[in-house]
Motif scaffolding. Structure first.
Motif, PDB file in Angstrom:
ATOM      1  N   ARG A 172      -1.861  -7.964  -1.563  1.00 35.70           N
ATOM      2  CA  ARG A 172      -2.225  -6.600  -1.184  1.00 35.70           C
ATOM      3  C   ARG A 172      -3.407  -6.611  -0.204  1.00 35.70           C
ATOM      4  O   ARG A 172      -3.397  -5.902   0.804  1.00 35.70           O
ATOM      5  CB  ARG A 172      -2.559  -5.775  -2.426  1.00 35.70           C
ATOM      6  CG  ARG A 172      -2.953  -4.323  -2.120  1.00 35.70           C
ATOM      7  CD  ARG A 172      -3.253  -3.603  -3.424  1.00 35.70           C
ATOM      8  NE  ARG A 172      -3.862  -2.309  -3.213  1.00 35.70           N
ATOM      9  CZ  ARG A 172      -3.205  -1.154  -3.098  1.00 35.70           C
ATOM     10  NH1 ARG A 172      -1.874  -1.148  -3.140  1.00 35.70           N
ATOM     11  NH2 ARG A 172      -3.848  -0.019  -2.942  1.00 35.70           N
ATOM     12  N   ARG A 173      -4.401  -7.442  -0.507  1.00 38.18           N
ATOM     13  CA  ARG A 173      -5.559  -7.526   0.399  1.00 38.18           C
ATOM     14  C   ARG A 173      -5.142  -8.088   1.755  1.00 38.18           C
ATOM     15  O   ARG A 173      -5.578  -7.598   2.807  1.00 38.18           O
ATOM     16  CB  ARG A 173      -6.652  -8.397  -0.227  1.00 38.18           C
ATOM     17  CG  ARG A 173      -7.306  -7.797  -1.463  1.00 38.18           C
ATOM     18  CD  ARG A 173      -8.565  -8.560  -1.843  1.00 38.18           C
ATOM     19  NE  ARG A 173      -8.323  -9.971  -2.117  1.00 38.18           N
ATOM     20  CZ  ARG A 173      -8.005 -10.461  -3.310  1.00 38.18           C
ATOM     21  NH1 ARG A 173      -7.876  -9.635  -4.356  1.00 38.18           N
ATOM     22  NH2 ARG A 173      -7.815 -11.761  -3.486  1.00 38.18           N
TER      23      ARG A 173
ATOM     24  N   ALA B 113      -3.324  -5.472   3.753  1.00 38.47           N
ATOM     25  CA  ALA B 113      -4.209  -4.400   4.201  1.00 38.47           C
ATOM     26  C   ALA B 113      -4.937  -4.773   5.485  1.00 38.47           C
ATOM     27  O   ALA B 113      -5.214  -3.916   6.339  1.00 38.47           O
ATOM     28  CB  ALA B 113      -5.217  -4.061   3.103  1.00 38.47           C
TER      29      ALA B 113
ATOM     30  N   GLY C 178       0.798  -1.221   0.000  1.00 40.47           N
ATOM     31  CA  GLY C 178       0.000   0.000   0.000  1.00 40.47           C
ATOM     32  C   GLY C 178       0.825   1.262   0.000  1.00 40.47           C
ATOM     33  O   GLY C 178       0.374   2.309   0.475  1.00 40.47           O
TER      34      GLY C 178
END
Length: 441
Positions: A125-126, A129, A90
């Motif tokens: 990425r998820r 996060a 991110g």
């Protein structure tokens, strides 16, 4: 005609086989075998098989979620992978994973710009996060081809943090400027005494960066990445000088660099957690070279070095296939093609595993039922090139499977990976390999 010994071996493999049925628990036995190991190297029998990418990602997701793995290190250049690293954490301006993969421009682009890597990138990425800052997993490159992109990255970092240091670095790296469009020509010119070596300048710049500490308000990650890029420049300079040398010099230097990068990651805690690394690379890098016919000839590789440096902490996982399709080129810098993979040659590991009669299975290679599997057999390696018309000479070598890997996954019929874009790749240096074996990567 089958011999009693081959029949017994085939029966042993079949009784030891752990089926892959597409279930959530398929890799429970593998995770049990991995235990508390901190380094898991997962191979592939080609650079263009969707099944290998897909299953490797499945295993890696479980290692991250269930075993706390903190880094994925792939057979790719550091600057290209660093853009993905920033995206999955991110920290980038890229809006999508496909944009984050855009720096993979060097042949063969399909290795990392494909649908399976894109899917994994978005998943990571998820995951990051939701994991929070202290639970994130990074994505890194192990390779050393990026001479000029790494120079650019070092200069960009120093221009932001120390303009005087940037000017010194620019003067040192200016030695490489005439070779920007063809880094392999640097090695040719210097090797033949027609130009001066840039080794001293590259080493001097690395040493200066290694003495630095991160400026106040700056992330230590940025300095670490700059230092790694400077290390790439040092080793790439040497690599291009050895490309024309006989034997295994360039191969060994490349895999030694991969090991140095792995060690740098292992020695650096990720957000206060002990680093645990999953490596994605070709079988030829992951499988212990000492168990192949190339080991006695002087070749070393990442799998061998990992076992030597982390004897109780490294697990080596290989992949195999008998037939199907593969994405590969017919010549270096050639276009990606979907090619038919010929059935494994008689007497090969591929043929033996096919004769077991199971579509997909895995083997724990220290299983006592596999007595006889340690005997050397032909093993196939398809890299970025696939030349079926010269398959025996181009793609096979002898190996002892049970000494080469800790775990083997066999998918009898596989399919080609799908590139995100079929386009002309940037020119890449042709690697050097011994004898008639085509470069596996």
């Amino acid at each position: 005609m089958a011999t009693p010994a081959s029949t017994t071996l085939k029966h042993g493999v079949r009784t030891a086989a752990l089926l892959l049925a597409g279930g959530a628990g398929d890799f429970d036995p593998l995770l049990e075998r991995i235990g508390d190991a901190r380094v898991v190297l997962i191979g592939e029998a080609s650079h263009g098989t969707e099944d290998f990418y897909d299953l490797r990602a499945d295993i890696t997701r479980r290692l991250i979620e269930e075993k706390g793995f903190t880094a994925v290190a792939v057979e790719a250049d550091w600057p290209d992978a660093d853009r993905v690293n920033r995206y999955v954490r991110g920290r980038s301006t890229d809006a999508t994973g496909q944009a984050a993969l855009a720096d993979f421009q060097r042949f063969p682009t399909w290795m990392w710009r494909n649908t399976e890597v894109l899917e994994f990138t978005e998943w990571l990425r998820r995951h990051n996060a939701t994991a929070g800052a202290k639970g994130q997993t990074g994505f890194y490159g192990l390779d050393l081809y990026s001479l000029h992109p790494s120079i650019d990255a070092v200069l960009a970092y120093l221009r932001q943090t120390d303009p005087d240091a940037a000017r010194r670095a620019s003067r040192r790296y200016g030695c490489f400027s005439r070779y920007r469009d063809s880094p392999e020509s640097y090695g040719q010119i210097v090797s033949f005494g027609e130009g001066r070596s840039c080794k001293a300048q590259a080493v001097e710049q690395l040493r200066e960066l290694e003495r630095r500490t991160a400026p106040a308000g700056q992330s230590a990650d940025e300095l670490f990445s700059a230092q790694q890029n400077a290390r790439v420049v040092v080793n790439a300079e040497r690599y291009y000088r050895t490309m024309l040398s006989p034997g295994h010099s360039s191969w060994n230097l490349r895999d030694t660099h991969m090991m140095q990068t792995l060690q740098s990651l292992m020695q650096r805690p990720e957000n206060g957690r002990p680093t645990k690394v999953v490596v994605w690379a070709h079988n030829s890098h992951v499988g212990d070279a000492r168990a192949t016919e190339l080991g006695p000839q002087g070749q070393i590789n990442l799998g061998q070095l990992a076992r030597q440096h982390y004897p109780n902490d490294a697990v080596l996982v290989g992949f195999s296939t008998y037939q199907g399709t593969v994405t590969a080129a017919s010549r270096w810098d050639g276009a990606a093609q979907t090619k038919r993979v010929r059935p494994g040659l008689p007497g090969s590991y591929e043929a033996l595993l096919h004769d077991v009669g199971l579509p997909a299975f895995q083997l724990r290679l220290d299983n006592p039922k596999l007595v006889g599997l340690e005997a050397p057999r032909l093993q196939r390696a398809i890299g970025v090139l696939y030349l079926p018309e010269t398959e025996r000479a181009s793609h096979y070598f002898n190996a002892s499977l049970t000494r080469q890997f800790d775990w083997m996954i066999h998918i009898d019929t596989t399919k080609a990976v799908q590139p995100l874009a079929r386009q002309c790749e940037a020119r890449a240096p042709r690697d050097v390999r011994p004898r008639s074996v085509v470069p596996a990567d």
